[in-house]
Structure formats: structure tokens, C-alpha cells
Motif scaffolding. Structure first.
Motif, PDB file in Angstrom:
ATOM      1  N   ALA A   9      26.344  29.101  44.574  1.00 43.75           N
ATOM      2  CA  ALA A   9      26.783  30.209  43.725  1.00 43.75           C
ATOM      3  C   ALA A   9      28.277  30.087  43.459  1.00 43.75           C
ATOM      4  O   ALA A   9      29.016  29.500  44.241  1.00 43.75           O
ATOM      5  N   THR A  10      28.699  30.640  42.351  1.00 43.27           N
ATOM      6  CA  THR A  10      30.109  30.632  41.976  1.00 43.27           C
ATOM      7  C   THR A  10      30.518  32.033  41.579  1.00 43.27           C
ATOM      8  O   THR A  10      29.755  32.746  40.949  1.00 43.27           O
ATOM      9  N   ALA A  11      31.732  32.409  41.957  1.00 47.05           N
ATOM     10  CA  ALA A  11      32.252  33.719  41.561  1.00 47.05           C
ATOM     11  C   ALA A  11      33.686  33.564  41.087  1.00 47.05           C
ATOM     12  O   ALA A  11      34.478  32.866  41.708  1.00 47.05           O
ATOM     13  N   ILE A  12      33.993  34.177  39.977  1.00 49.79           N
ATOM     14  CA  ILE A  12      35.370  34.247  39.500  1.00 49.79           C
ATOM     15  C   ILE A  12      35.817  35.672  39.749  1.00 49.79           C
ATOM     16  O   ILE A  12      35.291  36.614  39.176  1.00 49.79           O
ATOM     17  N   ALA A  13      36.774  35.805  40.648  1.00 52.83           N
ATOM     18  CA  ALA A  13      37.150  37.143  41.096  1.00 52.83           C
ATOM     19  C   ALA A  13      38.428  37.657  40.450  1.00 52.83           C
ATOM     20  O   ALA A  13      38.699  38.829  40.482  1.00 52.83           O
ATOM     21  N   GLY A  14      39.229  36.793  39.869  1.00 56.95           N
ATOM     22  CA  GLY A  14      40.481  37.230  39.270  1.00 56.95           C
ATOM     23  C   GLY A  14      40.865  36.321  38.121  1.00 56.95           C
ATOM     24  O   GLY A  14      40.437  35.178  38.048  1.00 56.95           O
ATOM     25  N   ILE A  15      41.670  36.835  37.224  1.00 60.82           N
ATOM     26  CA  ILE A  15      42.090  36.048  36.064  1.00 60.82           C
ATOM     27  C   ILE A  15      43.539  36.376  35.742  1.00 60.82           C
ATOM     28  O   ILE A  15      43.999  37.491  35.977  1.00 60.82           O
ATOM     29  N   ALA A  16      44.248  35.397  35.230  1.00 63.52           N
ATOM     30  CA  ALA A  16      45.651  35.602  34.869  1.00 63.52           C
ATOM     31  C   ALA A  16      46.096  34.494  33.932  1.00 63.52           C
ATOM     32  O   ALA A  16      45.403  33.495  33.751  1.00 63.52           O
ATOM     33  N   GLU A  17      47.243  34.693  33.339  1.00 65.95           N
ATOM     34  CA  GLU A  17      47.847  33.659  32.514  1.00 65.95           C
ATOM     35  C   GLU A  17      49.359  33.735  32.671  1.00 65.95           C
ATOM     36  O   GLU A  17      49.894  34.728  33.157  1.00 65.95           O
ATOM     37  N   THR A  18      50.019  32.676  32.298  1.00 66.43           N
ATOM     38  CA  THR A  18      51.482  32.654  32.331  1.00 66.43           C
ATOM     39  C   THR A  18      51.980  32.591  30.895  1.00 66.43           C
ATOM     40  O   THR A  18      51.194  32.458  29.954  1.00 66.43           O
ATOM     41  N   ARG A  19      53.262  32.656  30.749  1.00 62.80           N
ATOM     42  CA  ARG A  19      53.832  32.474  29.415  1.00 62.80           C
ATOM     43  C   ARG A  19      53.510  31.051  28.974  1.00 62.80           C
ATOM     44  O   ARG A  19      53.275  30.172  29.801  1.00 62.80           O
ATOM     45  N   PHE A  20      53.468  30.821  27.695  1.00 64.15           N
ATOM     46  CA  PHE A  20      53.196  29.472  27.211  1.00 64.15           C
ATOM     47  C   PHE A  20      53.991  29.218  25.945  1.00 64.15           C
ATOM     48  O   PHE A  20      54.268  30.122  25.163  1.00 64.15           O
ATOM     49  N   ALA A  21      54.424  27.998  25.801  1.00 61.03           N
ATOM     50  CA  ALA A  21      55.214  27.567  24.656  1.00 61.03           C
ATOM     51  C   ALA A  21      55.295  26.047  24.693  1.00 61.03           C
ATOM     52  O   ALA A  21      54.856  25.419  25.663  1.00 61.03           O
ATOM     53  N   LYS A  22      55.875  25.458  23.670  1.00 55.48           N
ATOM     54  CA  LYS A  22      56.027  24.007  23.657  1.00 55.48           C
ATOM     55  C   LYS A  22      57.002  23.539  24.723  1.00 55.48           C
ATOM     56  O   LYS A  22      56.837  22.499  25.312  1.00 55.48           O
ATOM     57  N   ALA A  41      46.254  38.632  42.663  1.00 57.52           N
ATOM     58  CA  ALA A  41      46.578  40.058  42.573  1.00 57.52           C
ATOM     59  C   ALA A  41      45.521  40.791  41.752  1.00 57.52           C
ATOM     60  O   ALA A  41      45.080  41.888  42.118  1.00 57.52           O
ATOM     61  N   ASP A  42      45.077  40.181  40.652  1.00 55.83           N
ATOM     62  CA  ASP A  42      44.041  40.783  39.817  1.00 55.83           C
ATOM     63  C   ASP A  42      42.746  40.955  40.599  1.00 55.83           C
ATOM     64  O   ASP A  42      42.042  41.958  40.450  1.00 55.83           O
ATOM     65  N   ALA A  43      42.444  39.986  41.448  1.00 53.59           N
ATOM     66  CA  ALA A  43      41.224  40.043  42.259  1.00 53.59           C
ATOM     67  C   ALA A  43      41.370  40.953  43.473  1.00 53.59           C
ATOM     68  O   ALA A  43      40.388  41.324  44.095  1.00 53.59           O
ATOM     69  N   GLY A  44      42.618  41.271  43.823  1.00 55.04           N
ATOM     70  CA  GLY A  44      42.853  42.109  44.994  1.00 55.04           C
ATOM     71  C   GLY A  44      42.637  41.374  46.302  1.00 55.04           C
ATOM     72  O   GLY A  44      42.227  41.979  47.295  1.00 55.04           O
ATOM     73  N   VAL A  50      40.920  32.753  49.927  1.00 57.79           N
ATOM     74  CA  VAL A  50      40.386  31.780  48.976  1.00 57.79           C
ATOM     75  C   VAL A  50      39.756  30.628  49.757  1.00 57.79           C
ATOM     76  O   VAL A  50      40.387  30.046  50.621  1.00 57.79           O
ATOM     77  N   ASP A  51      38.511  30.301  49.421  1.00 60.24           N
ATOM     78  CA  ASP A  51      37.851  29.205  50.123  1.00 60.24           C
ATOM     79  C   ASP A  51      37.503  28.049  49.202  1.00 60.24           C
ATOM     80  O   ASP A  51      36.790  27.124  49.576  1.00 60.24           O
ATOM     81  N   GLY A  52      38.012  28.076  47.996  1.00 67.11           N
ATOM     82  CA  GLY A  52      37.765  26.981  47.069  1.00 67.11           C
ATOM     83  C   GLY A  52      38.707  27.074  45.890  1.00 67.11           C
ATOM     84  O   GLY A  52      39.338  28.098  45.656  1.00 67.11           O
ATOM     85  N   MET A  53      38.812  25.981  45.162  1.00 67.05           N
ATOM     86  CA  MET A  53      39.708  25.944  44.009  1.00 67.05           C
ATOM     87  C   MET A  53      39.136  24.973  42.986  1.00 67.05           C
ATOM     88  O   MET A  53      38.610  23.924  43.342  1.00 67.05           O
ATOM     89  N   ALA A  54      39.217  25.318  41.727  1.00 68.18           N
ATOM     90  CA  ALA A  54      38.773  24.433  40.655  1.00 68.18           C
ATOM     91  C   ALA A  54      39.914  24.276  39.659  1.00 68.18           C
ATOM     92  O   ALA A  54      40.755  25.161  39.513  1.00 68.18           O
ATOM     93  N   SER A  55      39.943  23.148  38.992  1.00 70.67           N
ATOM     94  CA  SER A  55      40.982  22.918  37.998  1.00 70.67           C
ATOM     95  C   SER A  55      40.387  22.286  36.754  1.00 70.67           C
ATOM     96  O   SER A  55      39.337  21.651  36.807  1.00 70.67           O
ATOM     97  N   TYR A  56      41.065  22.458  35.662  1.00 64.01           N
ATOM     98  CA  TYR A  56      40.666  21.871  34.393  1.00 64.01           C
ATOM     99  C   TYR A  56      40.948  20.374  34.458  1.00 64.01           C
ATOM    100  O   TYR A  56      41.989  19.946  34.947  1.00 64.01           O
ATOM    101  N   THR A  57      40.059  19.565  33.974  1.00 62.99           N
ATOM    102  CA  THR A  57      40.157  18.121  34.158  1.00 62.99           C
ATOM    103  C   THR A  57      41.339  17.465  33.446  1.00 62.99           C
ATOM    104  O   THR A  57      41.732  16.371  33.814  1.00 62.99           O
ATOM    105  N   MET A  58      41.928  18.104  32.472  1.00 55.49           N
ATOM    106  CA  MET A  58      43.049  17.488  31.768  1.00 55.49           C
ATOM    107  C   MET A  58      44.404  17.910  32.321  1.00 55.49           C
ATOM    108  O   MET A  58      45.436  17.548  31.798  1.00 55.49           O
TER     109      MET A  58
END
Length: 69
Positions: A9-22, A41-44, A50-58
Motif C-alpha cells: 500500500a502507498t499513502a501520500i500524507a502531505g504535499i508542498a512546493e517551493t518557489r520556482f524560476a529559471k 508540516a502539511d501532513a502533521g 517517515v519510513d520511506g521516500m520516493a523521488s521523480y526519476t529526472m
């Protein structure tokens, strides 16, 4: 309910973003760390929960380096 209920099973408990620019002063690794802290912080939850981590392949950031920050 046993632990096997959560197997594969997989659960996404929190979401966030940072500023972005070139061009930003912060490194990609620093931005990743900021996003992770905000998502926690969003997930509380605390980093120790945290017992796992995933990343985007690029991504160019090494997972271990991101986790250290």
C-alpha cells in the motif's frame, strides 16, 4: 488488523512546493529539503515518522543528500 493489510500500500500524507524560476539562489537540494519540511508540516508529522521516500526519476539530487538536509 495485521500488518499484512498495509502490504504493497502507498499513502501520500502531505504535499508542498517551493518557489520556482529559471534561476534561484537556492540549490536544487535546498529546495527539495524545503519542500519536504513543508510537506511534513502539511501532513502533521515529524521527520522521524517517515519510513520511506520516493523521488521523480529526472531529479539530479541524490536521495541521501536530500535526506541529510
Amino acid at each position: 488488523m495485521g500488518a499484512s493489510v498495509l502490504k504493497d500500500a502507498t499513502a501520500i500524507a502531505g504535499i508542498a512546493e517551493t518557489r520556482f524560476a529559471k534561476r534561484l539562489e537556492a540549490s536544487e537540494c535546498q529546495l527539495a529539503a524545503e519542500a519536504i519540511v513543508a510537506a511534513l508540516a502539511d501532513a502533521g508529522i515529524a521527520p522521524c515518522e517517515v519510513d520511506g521516500m520516493a523521488s521523480y526519476t529526472m531529479e539530479t539530487s541524490e536521495e541521501v543528500e536530500v535526506a541529510k538536509n
